[in-house]
Enzyme design. Sequence first.
Site, PDB file in Angstrom:
ATOM      1  N   ASP A  99       0.850  -1.193   0.000  1.00  0.00           N
ATOM      2  CA  ASP A  99       0.000   0.000   0.000  1.00  0.00           C
ATOM      3  C   ASP A  99       0.884   1.242   0.000  1.00  0.00           C
ATOM      4  O   ASP A  99       1.378   1.678   1.047  1.00  0.00           O
ATOM      5  CB  ASP A  99      -0.927  -0.003   1.220  1.00  0.00           C
ATOM      6  CG  ASP A  99      -2.011  -1.074   1.124  1.00  0.00           C
ATOM      7  OD1 ASP A  99      -1.783  -2.082   0.413  1.00  0.00           O
ATOM      8  OD2 ASP A  99      -3.069  -0.912   1.757  1.00  0.00           O
ATOM      9  N   LYS A 173      -6.949   3.577  -2.950  1.00  0.00           N
ATOM     10  CA  LYS A 173      -7.298   3.501  -1.521  1.00  0.00           C
ATOM     11  C   LYS A 173      -7.481   4.905  -0.972  1.00  0.00           C
ATOM     12  O   LYS A 173      -6.724   5.810  -1.295  1.00  0.00           O
ATOM     13  CB  LYS A 173      -6.187   2.747  -0.781  1.00  0.00           C
ATOM     14  CG  LYS A 173      -6.341   2.661   0.726  1.00  0.00           C
ATOM     15  CD  LYS A 173      -5.203   1.841   1.318  1.00  0.00           C
ATOM     16  CE  LYS A 173      -5.175   1.891   2.835  1.00  0.00           C
ATOM     17  NZ  LYS A 173      -4.056   1.106   3.394  1.00  0.00           N
ATOM     18  N   LYS A 207     -10.403   0.607  -2.175  1.00  0.00           N
ATOM     19  CA  LYS A 207     -10.340   0.230  -0.761  1.00  0.00           C
ATOM     20  C   LYS A 207     -10.690   1.447   0.085  1.00  0.00           C
ATOM     21  O   LYS A 207     -10.116   2.519  -0.088  1.00  0.00           O
ATOM     22  CB  LYS A 207      -8.947  -0.276  -0.388  1.00  0.00           C
ATOM     23  CG  LYS A 207      -8.788  -0.567   1.119  1.00  0.00           C
ATOM     24  CD  LYS A 207      -7.418  -1.153   1.438  1.00  0.00           C
ATOM     25  CE  LYS A 207      -7.225  -1.272   2.957  1.00  0.00           C
ATOM     26  NZ  LYS A 207      -5.938  -1.896   3.323  1.00  0.00           N
TER      27      LYS A 207
END
Length: 247
Positions: A99, A173, A207
């Site tokens: 990430d 995300k 996400k």
Amino acid sequence: MNIKQYLDSTYLKTAFQAGLSEAENNSMVKNTIIEAITEGFKLVMIRPEYVATAKEVILKANSTLLIGTVIDFPEGKSDIETKIREAKLAIECGADDLDFVCNYEAFKNGDIALVKQEILTATQLGLAHNKTVKWIIEVAALNEKEIIQLSSLIKNIVISNFEEDDYASVFVKSSTGFYETHNDLPNGATIPAIIMMLENASPLPVKAAGGVKSYQEAIEMIRLGVKRIGTSSAKAIADGENTTNQY
């Protein structure tokens, strides 16, 4: 619906941030890993220095739990070489998901070329090693136009440079959960921000991270189309409880 397979159980605090000793914080990390195994969550999200420990615990438990870690966390301001070096080490230690914090400040300042290059280079690295890559855009630092533009930018880079089969492995995300806001404004995922991300990142998955504090909020995010939810309260959410945790 098995909500646990949407949940990335998260512990990203340093000992200082948690107000704990290093030994106590290490125990918190290990407890998070063990809980994620026991509860059957999709993934445990931890800082890079704990990935090797997580791998050891998971292998010993004969578990299928995935390991995620954050790269250039939480500000995303490092140069591309630093991001790549950190990601390579995480891969060597056994991380499944990377990430990356996008350099959203560079994006806001108009240095689009830098942002494009880091997204392309880091995504190439992750996919070449069969990893899932997520790009944290930090929605609390962006206005609506910027959320739309940055989500679209990531999508366009992926579509232009990778195969369709790769799309499901590159997420956009929402948040680190650590961005400091003022006047009690949310620092994580909100419904309006997630809708903008979904509309402009598709066909890439999204996400939602930070700010999801109850089972009902998690279900609402999933119904909108979110594929993963990052939370430090995964068990509470799965058990139908509310939480006051901020990420």
